[in-house]
Design a protein around this motif. Sequence first.
Motif, mmCIF file in Angstrom:
data_model
loop_
_atom_site.group_PDB
_atom_site.id
_atom_site.type_symbol
_atom_site.label_atom_id
_atom_site.label_comp_id
_atom_site.label_asym_id
_atom_site.label_seq_id
_atom_site.Cartn_x
_atom_site.Cartn_y
_atom_site.Cartn_z
ATOM 1 N N ARG A 218 24.347 -16.864 132.884
ATOM 2 C CA ARG A 218 24.855 -17.670 134.012
ATOM 3 C C ARG A 218 25.323 -16.778 135.149
ATOM 4 O O ARG A 218 25.044 -17.048 136.318
ATOM 5 N N LEU B 115 25.229 -24.556 132.992
ATOM 6 C CA LEU B 115 25.481 -24.347 131.569
ATOM 7 C C LEU B 115 24.296 -24.767 130.704
ATOM 8 O O LEU B 115 23.848 -24.007 129.841
ATOM 9 N N ALA C 3 21.279 -22.416 131.227
ATOM 10 C CA ALA C 3 21.527 -21.112 130.610
ATOM 11 C C ALA C 3 21.404 -21.200 129.092
ATOM 12 O O ALA C 3 20.813 -20.317 128.462
#
Length: 93
Positions: free
Chosen positions: A74, A81, A84
């Motif tokens: 990230r 989130l 990633a």
Amino acid sequence: MYALIGLLVVLVGLTTTATVESRARRLERRMMRVERKLDLLMEHQGIQDDDPVLAEVAALMHAGQHISAIKKYRDATGAGLLEAKQAVDRLQQ
């Protein structure tokens, strides 16, 4: 009269914000699909991505530091989130 104009300005502002956020979400989803397709093409052709950050992320994964790997990804890419996590999970495979 001024209250009506103020209300109109607020409504237009909210509508514009919602439209921009909706477009941003659609673009993000499209970008994720494009990146996934590119990853599949590179994998199919046997092309390795020699990005040093990805090497660090992979090393963290192999060390069992899944959360640290996601954080590193990230930080390096600016990804969200979920994106990633999906990218790190693909590296694990």
